[in-house]
Design an enzyme around this catalytic site. Structure first.
Site, PDB file in Angstrom:
ATOM      1  N   THR A   1       1.365   9.884  -3.225  1.00  0.00           N
ATOM      2  CA  THR A   1       2.648   9.322  -3.680  1.00  0.00           C
ATOM      3  C   THR A   1       3.067   9.940  -5.018  1.00  0.00           C
ATOM      4  O   THR A   1       3.623   9.262  -5.878  1.00  0.00           O
ATOM      5  CB  THR A   1       2.597   7.780  -3.779  1.00  0.00           C
ATOM      6  OG1 THR A   1       1.743   7.246  -2.759  1.00  0.00           O
ATOM      7  CG2 THR A   1       3.995   7.188  -3.550  1.00  0.00           C
TER       8      THR A   1
ATOM      9  N   GLU B   1      -7.408  10.686  -0.961  1.00  0.00           N
ATOM     10  CA  GLU B   1      -6.044  10.540  -1.490  1.00  0.00           C
ATOM     11  C   GLU B   1      -5.880   9.133  -2.050  1.00  0.00           C
ATOM     12  O   GLU B   1      -5.723   8.168  -1.302  1.00  0.00           O
ATOM     13  CB  GLU B   1      -5.005  10.805  -0.394  1.00  0.00           C
ATOM     14  CG  GLU B   1      -3.573  10.630  -0.883  1.00  0.00           C
ATOM     15  CD  GLU B   1      -2.540  10.669   0.225  1.00  0.00           C
ATOM     16  OE1 GLU B   1      -1.435  10.137   0.013  1.00  0.00           O
ATOM     17  OE2 GLU B   1      -2.835  11.222   1.312  1.00  0.00           O
TER      18      GLU B   1
ATOM     19  N   ARG C   1       0.713   4.067  -5.630  1.00  0.00           N
ATOM     20  CA  ARG C   1       1.557   2.930  -5.236  1.00  0.00           C
ATOM     21  C   ARG C   1       1.266   1.685  -6.061  1.00  0.00           C
ATOM     22  O   ARG C   1       2.052   0.737  -6.043  1.00  0.00           O
ATOM     23  CB  ARG C   1       1.356   2.624  -3.748  1.00  0.00           C
ATOM     24  CG  ARG C   1       1.798   3.753  -2.831  1.00  0.00           C
ATOM     25  CD  ARG C   1       1.584   3.388  -1.373  1.00  0.00           C
ATOM     26  NE  ARG C   1       1.667   4.559  -0.520  1.00  0.00           N
ATOM     27  CZ  ARG C   1       1.440   4.545   0.784  1.00  0.00           C
ATOM     28  NH1 ARG C   1       1.106   3.398   1.380  1.00  0.00           N
ATOM     29  NH2 ARG C   1       1.535   5.647   1.501  1.00  0.00           N
TER      30      ARG C   1
ATOM     31  N   LYS D   1       2.355  17.979   4.768  1.00  0.00           N
ATOM     32  CA  LYS D   1       2.155  16.618   5.276  1.00  0.00           C
ATOM     33  C   LYS D   1       3.388  16.240   6.103  1.00  0.00           C
ATOM     34  O   LYS D   1       4.519  16.345   5.622  1.00  0.00           O
ATOM     35  CB  LYS D   1       1.992  15.675   4.076  1.00  0.00           C
ATOM     36  CG  LYS D   1       2.095  14.195   4.388  1.00  0.00           C
ATOM     37  CD  LYS D   1       1.960  13.392   3.105  1.00  0.00           C
ATOM     38  CE  LYS D   1       2.324  11.933   3.303  1.00  0.00           C
ATOM     39  NZ  LYS D   1       2.065  11.137   2.091  1.00  0.00           N
TER      40      LYS D   1
END
Length: 211
Positions: A71, A43, A47, A131
């Site tokens: 994100t 992942e 960001r 998640k």
């Protein structure tokens, strides 16, 4: 693995590394180190501005890794990461618009949830692999244990505050398929190019037992 699902992503290994890169040049050697340690679902978060080029580099140069995007918050981001070569997406929350965009882009989505209502909204749209974020702040392993009753058909990847020290507590739960964490890719090790250390951390994470 052409028909990758969110559950495939979560069941591949006990840990999905949450990767924040400040230099896209680190992406390929980092991915190779993680794969060598037995972790291939990666992942790479959005960001930083380096996230998208890092995903593209891994998708292009490390075929044995499965580059995912973290994100992801908007439909435009879902399309952008798919175009960059991401094979799955992870979001800090969930909206039906994001879910639709990921379906259109062919991206399995791990939607972020922190409450029962959010689980129900995601489940209504067909998501059963979620998640749990931010895991520690939202109730930790005790919350997941409580959810096992009313949401017995849902499996989770808790992320947020998970470490090598507490990962086993979560992985022992029957409704946890894996955990997400940043401890596999410490900032100092990445900055120094200490790929052997990262491979070792990945190897230890890949060996963690699951329920």
């Amino acid at each position: 693995m052409d028909t990758l699902t969110a559950l495939d992503v979560m069941r591949d290994a006990p840990v999905i590394p949450v990767i924040v890169l400040h230099d896209a040049a680190h992406a390929v050697p980092l991915a190779r180190a993680l794969v060598a340690g037995g972790i291939r679902m990666l992942e790479i978060t959005l960001r930083t501005p380096q996230g998208l080029p890092a995903i593209a580099a891994i998708a292009r140069e490390v075929p044995e890794a499965v580059a995912g995007a973290g994100t992801v918050r908007t439909a435009a981001e879902a399309r952008a990461v798919a175009d960059a070569g991401a094979r799955f997406a992870v979001s800090p929350g969930y909206t039906p618009a994001l879910g639709a965009a990921c379906r259109e882009a062919g991206l399995p989505l791990l939607p972020g949830v922190a409450t029962g209502g959010e689980i129900m909204m995601a489940a209504e749209d067909g998501h059963a692999a979620l998640k749990f974020f931010p895991a520690m702040q939202a109730g930790g392993a005790a919350m997941l244990k409580a959810w096992g009753g009313p949401f017995g058909d849902i499996v989770f990847c808790p992320t947020g505050g998970i470490s090598a020290q507490n990962a086993a507590d979560f992985l022992a739960l029957p409704n946890v398929a894996c955990v997400g964490g940043s401890w596999l890719t410490p900032g100092d090790a990445v900055a120094q190019g200490n790929w052997a250390r990262i491979e070792g951390l990945a190897r230890a994470a890949a060996a963690l037992p699951r329920a």
